[in-house]
Motif scaffolding. Structure first.
Motif, PDB file in Angstrom:
ATOM      1  N   VAL A  97       0.836  -1.204   0.000  1.00  0.00           N
ATOM      2  CA  VAL A  97       0.000   0.000   0.000  1.00  0.00           C
ATOM      3  C   VAL A  97       0.869   1.250   0.000  1.00  0.00           C
ATOM      4  N   GLU A  98       1.899   1.255   0.819  1.00  0.00           N
ATOM      5  CA  GLU A  98       2.792   2.417   0.883  1.00  0.00           C
ATOM      6  C   GLU A  98       3.537   2.621  -0.437  1.00  0.00           C
ATOM      7  N   LEU A  99       3.890   1.513  -1.090  1.00  0.00           N
ATOM      8  CA  LEU A  99       4.574   1.624  -2.384  1.00  0.00           C
ATOM      9  C   LEU A  99       3.650   2.207  -3.443  1.00  0.00           C
ATOM     10  N   LEU A 100       2.388   1.820  -3.396  1.00  0.00           N
ATOM     11  CA  LEU A 100       1.431   2.354  -4.369  1.00  0.00           C
ATOM     12  C   LEU A 100       1.206   3.850  -4.149  1.00  0.00           C
ATOM     13  N   LYS A 101       1.190   4.263  -2.891  1.00  0.00           N
ATOM     14  CA  LYS A 101       1.054   5.695  -2.602  1.00  0.00           C
ATOM     15  C   LYS A 101       2.270   6.458  -3.123  1.00  0.00           C
ATOM     16  N   GLN A 186      -7.609  -8.942   6.681  1.00  0.00           N
ATOM     17  CA  GLN A 186      -8.732  -8.609   5.800  1.00  0.00           C
ATOM     18  C   GLN A 186      -8.912  -7.094   5.690  1.00  0.00           C
ATOM     19  N   LYS A 187      -8.716  -6.401   6.800  1.00  0.00           N
ATOM     20  CA  LYS A 187      -8.810  -4.940   6.798  1.00  0.00           C
ATOM     21  C   LYS A 187      -7.738  -4.338   5.890  1.00  0.00           C
ATOM     22  N   MET A 188      -6.524  -4.889   5.964  1.00  0.00           N
ATOM     23  CA  MET A 188      -5.449  -4.384   5.108  1.00  0.00           C
ATOM     24  C   MET A 188      -5.721  -4.720   3.648  1.00  0.00           C
ATOM     25  N   GLU A 189      -6.373  -5.839   3.375  1.00  0.00           N
ATOM     26  CA  GLU A 189      -6.740  -6.176   1.998  1.00  0.00           C
ATOM     27  C   GLU A 189      -7.673  -5.120   1.411  1.00  0.00           C
ATOM     28  N   SER A 190      -8.596  -4.619   2.236  1.00  0.00           N
ATOM     29  CA  SER A 190      -9.502  -3.553   1.783  1.00  0.00           C
ATOM     30  C   SER A 190      -8.724  -2.286   1.466  1.00  0.00           C
ATOM     31  N   GLU A 191      -7.753  -1.954   2.322  1.00  0.00           N
ATOM     32  CA  GLU A 191      -6.931  -0.772   2.076  1.00  0.00           C
ATOM     33  C   GLU A 191      -6.099  -0.937   0.804  1.00  0.00           C
ATOM     34  N   LEU A 192      -5.635  -2.166   0.561  1.00  0.00           N
ATOM     35  CA  LEU A 192      -4.868  -2.423  -0.660  1.00  0.00           C
ATOM     36  C   LEU A 192      -5.739  -2.241  -1.894  1.00  0.00           C
ATOM     37  N   ALA A 193      -6.966  -2.742  -1.833  1.00  0.00           N
ATOM     38  CA  ALA A 193      -7.878  -2.594  -2.966  1.00  0.00           C
ATOM     39  C   ALA A 193      -8.134  -1.121  -3.270  1.00  0.00           C
ATOM     40  N   GLN A 194      -8.297  -0.321  -2.234  1.00  0.00           N
ATOM     41  CA  GLN A 194      -8.508   1.113  -2.418  1.00  0.00           C
ATOM     42  C   GLN A 194      -7.269   1.784  -2.999  1.00  0.00           C
ATOM     43  N   ALA A 195      -6.096   1.389  -2.493  1.00  0.00           N
ATOM     44  CA  ALA A 195      -4.838   1.976  -2.987  1.00  0.00           C
ATOM     45  C   ALA A 195      -4.629   1.632  -4.461  1.00  0.00           C
ATOM     46  N   GLN A 196      -4.953   0.408  -4.847  1.00  0.00           N
ATOM     47  CA  GLN A 196      -4.811   0.006  -6.242  1.00  0.00           C
ATOM     48  C   GLN A 196      -5.771   0.789  -7.132  1.00  0.00           C
ATOM     49  N   GLN A 197      -6.997   0.985  -6.631  1.00  0.00           N
ATOM     50  CA  GLN A 197      -7.976   1.740  -7.404  1.00  0.00           C
ATOM     51  C   GLN A 197      -7.530   3.189  -7.591  1.00  0.00           C
ATOM     52  N   HIS A 198      -7.017   3.785  -6.534  1.00  0.00           N
ATOM     53  CA  HIS A 198      -6.533   5.165  -6.619  1.00  0.00           C
ATOM     54  C   HIS A 198      -5.349   5.267  -7.573  1.00  0.00           C
ATOM     55  N   ASP A 199      -4.491   4.275  -7.534  1.00  0.00           N
ATOM     56  CA  ASP A 199      -3.316   4.290  -8.411  1.00  0.00           C
ATOM     57  C   ASP A 199      -3.744   4.226  -9.869  1.00  0.00           C
ATOM     58  N   ILE A 200      -4.730   3.371 -10.139  1.00  0.00           N
ATOM     59  CA  ILE A 200      -5.232   3.265 -11.519  1.00  0.00           C
ATOM     60  C   ILE A 200      -5.851   4.580 -11.961  1.00  0.00           C
ATOM     61  N   GLU A 201      -6.630   5.186 -11.078  1.00  0.00           N
ATOM     62  CA  GLU A 201      -7.259   6.467 -11.408  1.00  0.00           C
ATOM     63  C   GLU A 201      -6.220   7.552 -11.649  1.00  0.00           C
ATOM     64  N   ASP A 202      -5.168   7.581 -10.837  1.00  0.00           N
ATOM     65  CA  ASP A 202      -4.113   8.582 -11.018  1.00  0.00           C
ATOM     66  C   ASP A 202      -3.411   8.408 -12.358  1.00  0.00           C
TER      67      ASP A 202
END
Length: 220
Positions: A97-101, A186-202
């Motif tokens: 997640v931090e790498l994607l940010k 599981q909570k971190m998996e949700s954060e990862l999914a959000q980070a991936q989505q934001h990365d794609i949008e960026d």
């Protein structure tokens, strides 16, 4: 019909065992038999009849208690192993997640993007490996849980209520601890999914901006 077993020994002429009866001068409760092994070494085997000391009911209780202890240890070690993997898995996801940010901050710098993307790929490989480890240990944990459940049932039927209660407490404790570790991952998996989505949008927004600039340059 019981077969007759005769073994030669230097100390005494013959040892004969027939129909479960020891015909030497030894006691009925213990007999020592010299056995010739493949490597020519001799091993001592002790046979002991303890049925006269303890009732069958007590023997079953002892055996069921020992079984519960062994099954409980198996479940504990399985739980410790999967919790450790869950914790490592959660950390790996957090790193990704931090790498994607960080990747979002590097957009536009192709050299930095390429270098960082290689690190992201490696991080994803590590996450996938942790997922496989969790899956394997989950199967082991579930089987260990069934073993202890069966052992607890046997202990209860044998009249060893304390062992049965102890087993149920261990089942509950391990379930809570493993479930907490699973929910954290599981909570971190949700954060990862959000980070991936934001990365794609960026990335898409950056591409749109480039396309618009190119269009303006062509029009100009």
């Amino acid at each position: 019909m019981w077969s007759r077993l005769c073994l030669f020994s230097r100390s005494t002429p013959w040892y004969c065992l027939s129909a479960g009866l020891f015909t030497t001068g030894q006691s009925k409760q213990e007999a020592k038999v010299n056995e010739v092994m493949p490597n020519s070494s001799k091993a001592k085997m002790y046979l002991q009849d303890i049925s006269s000391d303890l009732s069958h009911s007590q023997l079953i209780k002892n055996a069921s208690s020992t079984t519960v202890d062994a099954a409980s240890m198996l479940l504990s070690q399985s739980a410790v192993a999967i919790i450790a993997v869950y914790d490592s898995y959660t950390k790996s996801i957090n790193d990704l997640v931090e790498l994607l940010k960080l990747h979002a901050e590097c957009l536009g710098d192709e050299s930095a993007e390429d270098d960082l993307w290689q690190v992201i790929i490696q991080a994803r490989v590590e996450v996938d490996e942790k997922v496989k480890a969790v899956q394997e240990l989950t199967g082991l944990l579930n089987t260990s849980r069934k073993v202890l459940e069966n052992a607890a049932e046997v202990a209860y039927l044998a009249g060893c209520e304390y062992s049965a209660i102890t087993a149920n407490e261990k089942l509950h404790t391990t379930h809570v601890l493993v479930e907490n570790a699973r929910l954290s991952s599981q909570k971190m998996e949700s954060e990862l999914a959000q980070a991936q989505q934001h990365d794609i949008e960026d990335v898409m927004n950056l591409e749109d901006s480039k396309n618009k600039e190119n269009s303006k340059d062509q029009e100009g």
